[in-house]
Scaffold this active site. Structure first.
Site, PDB file in Angstrom:
ATOM      1  N   SER A 160       0.878  -1.185   0.000  1.00  0.00           N
ATOM      2  CA  SER A 160       0.000   0.000   0.000  1.00  0.00           C
ATOM      3  C   SER A 160       0.903   1.218   0.000  1.00  0.00           C
ATOM      4  O   SER A 160       2.085   1.122   0.375  1.00  0.00           O
ATOM      5  CB  SER A 160      -0.852  -0.004   1.274  1.00  0.00           C
ATOM      6  OG  SER A 160      -1.513   1.232   1.443  1.00  0.00           O
ATOM      7  N   TYR A 211      -2.093  -0.722  10.605  1.00  0.00           N
ATOM      8  CA  TYR A 211      -2.146  -1.047   9.166  1.00  0.00           C
ATOM      9  C   TYR A 211      -0.837  -0.641   8.486  1.00  0.00           C
ATOM     10  O   TYR A 211      -0.242  -1.416   7.732  1.00  0.00           O
ATOM     11  CB  TYR A 211      -3.338  -0.315   8.548  1.00  0.00           C
ATOM     12  CG  TYR A 211      -3.545  -0.594   7.075  1.00  0.00           C
ATOM     13  CD1 TYR A 211      -4.134  -1.785   6.647  1.00  0.00           C
ATOM     14  CD2 TYR A 211      -3.152   0.317   6.106  1.00  0.00           C
ATOM     15  CE1 TYR A 211      -4.332  -2.052   5.290  1.00  0.00           C
ATOM     16  CE2 TYR A 211      -3.347   0.075   4.756  1.00  0.00           C
ATOM     17  CZ  TYR A 211      -3.943  -1.110   4.353  1.00  0.00           C
ATOM     18  OH  TYR A 211      -4.133  -1.368   3.009  1.00  0.00           O
TER      19      TYR A 211
END
Ligand code: NAD
Length: 255
Positions: free
Chosen positions: A148, A161
């Site tokens: 990501s 995350y």
């Protein structure tokens, strides 16, 4: 030009996690359109089955495999079943992942562990099993891990995350160095915003609209799953690329 470009992946065997919905589903469909044989796996077994069935209905080749990426036995079982039916694996794609939004002072250790477990440990377990299958069957291929832009920058509410995605990049670089002697290449893709349920959850957690989230990008539109698939395909076909993290983010992060 976006997904109009077509690769010819007839004969390529792709095992993918997170294929029940969202980005993983779209990536599976795109590789199937390019002729690949797909093993669609997900903890949502019925969803994985739906994805595989739809691919077959359109004339493609796919099987489905229930999997929990945090469970070593279930990963090995799914990968063995796919390799037995397809004859091996050439490309493994780690697309399973979870996200939640919690400010760090309010974050339970259990939630921190859950996100690290799926996104980082799960990616390790799947990559290890895929590399083992490639080595045992003497069919060296490549492994693509969906990281990501959160692997390259921190964001409020996403400490767990972001840490899990930074871990994916460390894993990718280490695996690339270790597995090179077997002819196996390992790379990461860093999407920005692909409009899935995960992004709706993130927008809700940040109390902002998806349109506002896109404002940090050069291109004010989400990326499509097919565009993420194009990134994975490019890394897979280029024998000179390993240990890299490719941003497919509409121009958000430049490193
Ligand atoms: N959507 C985005 O913009 C975006 C951006 C950057 C990175 N990512 C990453 O891309 C990947 C896919 O994201 P998405 O947006 O499609 O999310 P999503 O929530 O729509 O789909 C995730 C899928 O992973 C599956 N999954 C979750 N835990 C699992 C487990 N333990 N074992 C097996 N499968 C499991 C879910 O059932 C679901 O089908 C994730 O790794 C995510 O972190 C997404």
């Amino acid at each position: 030009m976006t997904s109009d470009f077509h690769y010819d992946f007839r004969g390529t065997r792709v095992f993918l996690t997170g294929g029940a919905r969202g980005m993983g589903k779209g990536i599976a469909e795109t590789f199937a359109e390019w002729g690949a044989t797909i093993g669609v796996s997900d903890s949502n077994g019925a969803g994985a089955e739906d994805t595989a069935r739809a691919i077959v209905a359109r004339g493609g080749r796919a099987t489905s495999h229930p999997i929990d990426v945090t469970d070593e036995a279930s990963v090995q079982e799914a990968l063995d079943a796919f390799c037995d039916s397809a004859g091996g694996v050439d490309l493994a794609i780690n697309a399973a992942g979870v996200l939640s939004v919690h400010h760090v002072v309010n974050m339970d250790v259990a939630e921190w562990r859950r996100v690290l477990d799926v996104n980082a440990t799960g990616t390790f377990i799947v990559a290890r099993a895929a590399a083992g299958a490639m080595i045992d069957r003497r069919t060296p291929g490549s492994i693509a891990c969906i990281a990501s832009i959160s692997a390259k920058k921190g964001s409020p509410g996403l400490a767990h995350y972001s840490a899990s995605k930074f871990a994916v990049l460390g894993l990718v670089q280490s695996l690339a160095r270790e597995l090179g002697e077997h002819g196996i290449r390992v790379n990461a893709i860093c999407p920005g915003t692909v409009h899935t349920q995960m992004i709706d959850d993130l927008a809700e957690g940040w109390a902002m609209s998806v349109e506002d989230m896109l404002d940090i990008q050069v291109q004010k539109r989400p990326q499509t799953p097919a565009e993420i698939a194009l990134g994975i395909a490019g890394l897979h076909v280029n024998a000179a690329v390993t240990g890299q993290a490719l941003n497919v983010d509409g121009g958000t992060v430049f490193h």
